[in-house]
Design an enzyme around this catalytic site. Structure first.
Site, PDB file in Angstrom:
ATOM      1  N   GLU A  61       0.885  -1.271   0.058  1.00 31.77           N
ATOM      2  CA  GLU A  61       0.045   0.020  -0.048  1.00 31.77           C
ATOM      3  C   GLU A  61       0.872   1.213  -0.021  1.00 31.77           C
ATOM      4  OE1 GLU A  61      -0.205  -2.507   2.100  1.00 31.77           O
ATOM      5  OE2 GLU A  61      -2.298  -3.387   1.810  1.00 31.77           O
ATOM      6  N   MET A 307      14.629  -7.270   2.332  1.00 37.54           N
ATOM      7  CA  MET A 307      13.350  -6.491   1.899  1.00 37.54           C
ATOM      8  C   MET A 307      13.653  -5.404   0.867  1.00 37.54           C
ATOM      9  SD  MET A 307      10.870  -7.830   3.213  1.00 37.54           S
ATOM     10  CE  MET A 307       9.521  -6.850   2.704  1.00 37.54           C
ATOM     11  N   ASN A 336       1.136  -8.891  -5.488  1.00 36.47           N
ATOM     12  CA  ASN A 336       0.730  -8.146  -6.632  1.00 36.47           C
ATOM     13  C   ASN A 336       1.486  -8.575  -7.813  1.00 36.47           C
ATOM     14  OD1 ASN A 336       0.341  -6.029  -8.372  1.00 36.47           O
ATOM     15  ND2 ASN A 336       1.604  -4.461  -7.382  1.00 36.47           N
ATOM     16  N   PRO A 337       0.770  -9.240  -8.843  1.00 33.92           N
ATOM     17  CA  PRO A 337       1.425  -9.998 -10.018  1.00 33.92           C
ATOM     18  C   PRO A 337       1.878  -8.654 -10.997  1.00 33.92           C
ATOM     19  CG  PRO A 337      -0.887  -9.814 -10.308  1.00 33.92           C
ATOM     20  CD  PRO A 337      -0.639  -9.379  -9.001  1.00 33.92           C
TER      21      PRO A 337
END
Length: 424
Positions: A61, A307, A336-337
């Protein structure tokens, strides 16, 4: 009545919050040096002039807001932007990605004294809340100060929608606070309207409008040299249960693809020790990226346990499993692709894709992605695409085309926000 009870419960729970947050900090889930922010104590003075507050829950997000932040800065260069998030991971990533001058703070817990302290210090002129971060006390205090609140990239799962519908008075009270809801699609828009939101516009999924993930060119070059011409594929953002499938897939494919390298990027890097043990118990050799060692000729699985660097590893592998969609131990909803599609990768995903259902379906429909149900189908799909690289290339090209077409979403979002930005 429900709102009254919520306030009383959070007032009582707030008394135990210091102990709870210190405990989370000991387990690495909070930044101990910034715990005061969780109680509304600001780390820095408020800059003068107008201030726009943006809030997102966590990594995905938060990153979806970066193009919005860029456009706002172009439109209102003298306006301060305050970005709040709730997770340590998102804070660390945003420290690298936020433009200079954008302020980051941890969102206060939904405890009225903490929220009031936060609002009294920052005094936002406009609030943009992402997806479904609905904290009643926070929304109440913003509304009490006449701060316009806009829900951006609004999304409610079918389960959340049913829960809210069971409490119609509460849902109207919460969703009625938004002066505008920008929903991810028409289905989401209808859900928000049914729950009492006033003005609702379907503008598209902001995550689809993101620029391709960045990559450090030096790290990318070193890894490309180390991997050379080996066959390679990537399992991205895996969860418990999925690593077992990835290990099994590697074991099944390696006899047919000598030198096969599997890149295994963990969603939660703290699980690395457990996953490394799983790999070694399976009789496979692995190395960890966080230990600053490159995969050598003997490395069969390379564990990515940091990360914010998926952009590097997407660029190394023609085939990507977008994980969180095969997690057998607990539903995740998929990741999320579009991140893989934007970089031209052949995408594989499991059946659980509720977090990006419309986009995943669009990728399936255009031939950019393929669903796999379990380890056998995953093995067959990866093997086929390694054996026929032209098929992987065709899937990647279709995904890039779709991803490029989605970038107009940011124009629609900014068009809907323009009247409110104009008031500043």
């Amino acid at each position: 009545m429900i709102a009254f009870l919520y306030r009383r419960v959070t007032d009582a729970a707030g008394l135990g919050a210091p102990w709870y947050l210190r405990r989370r900090a000991r387990h690495g889930k909070e930044d101990p040096s910034r715990l005061r922010e969780r109680f509304g104590h600001a780390a820095i003075p408020r800059p003068g002039g107008k201030l726009i507050w943006l809030h997102a829950a966590s990594v995905g997000e938060s990153l979806s807001l970066l193009p919005v932040i860029e456009r706002i800065r172009e439109r209102l260069p003298d306006t301060t932007i305050l970005m709040t998030t709730g997770t340590l991971t998102s804070a660390r990533l945003l420290a690298e990605r936020l433009p200079p001058g954008v302020v980051h703070q941890f969102v206060p817990i939904d405890y009225r004294p903490a929220v009031r302290r936060f609002m009294n210090h920052w005094r936002p002129d406009l609030a943009l809340i992402v997806e479904s971060e609905l904290w009643p006390n926070l929304l109440d205090e913003a509304e009490a100060r006449a701060v316009p609140i806009i829900l951006v990239n609004g999304r409610l799962s079918a389960r959340s929608f049913r829960r809210w519908r069971a409490w119609p008075t509460l849902s109207r009270r919460i969703f009625g606070k938004f002066v505008l809801v920008l929903a991810q699609d028409q289905l989401q828009a209808s859900r928000f309207e049914a729950l009492g939101a006033g003005k609702v516009e379907p503008t598209g999924d902001l995550k689809a409008a993101m620029a391709p993930l960045p990559a450090d060119p030096e790290k990318l070059a070193r890894l490309k040299t180390a991997i050379a011409a080996r066959p390679v594929w990537l399992a991205a953002s895996t969860h418990p249960g999925e690593e077992e499938m990835v290990i099994a897939t590697h074991q099944a494919l390696e006899p047919d693809f000598p030198g096969l390298l599997t890149l295994l990027a963990l969603r939660h890097p703290k699980r690395a020790e457990t996953v490394v043990t799983e790999i070694r118990n399976a009789g496979l050799r692995c190395r960890r990226y966080s230990e600053a060692v490159l995969p050598d000729a003997d490395t069969q699985i390379y564990v990515i346990d940091t990360m914010g660097e998926l952009g590097v590893f997407y660029r190394l592998a023609p085939i990507v499993l977008v994980a969180g969609s095969l997690a057998a131990k607990s539903p995740v909803g998929g990741h999320n692709p579009l991140e893989a599609a934007a970089l031209g990768k052949a995408i594989l995903h499991g059946p659980d894709t509720v977090n990006s259902a419309a986009m995943t379906q669009a990728l399936d429909d255009c031939g950019a992605a393929r669903r796999v149900d379990g380890v056998e189908e995953l093995t067959l799909a990866v093997g086929e695409l390694l054996r026929h690289p032209e098929r992987a290339e065709a899937m990647g090209a279709a995904g890039m085309d779709l991803a490029a077409a989605q970038r107009s979403i940011i124009d629609r979002v900014m068009g809907a926000l323009d009247p409110w930005l104009g008031r500043l």
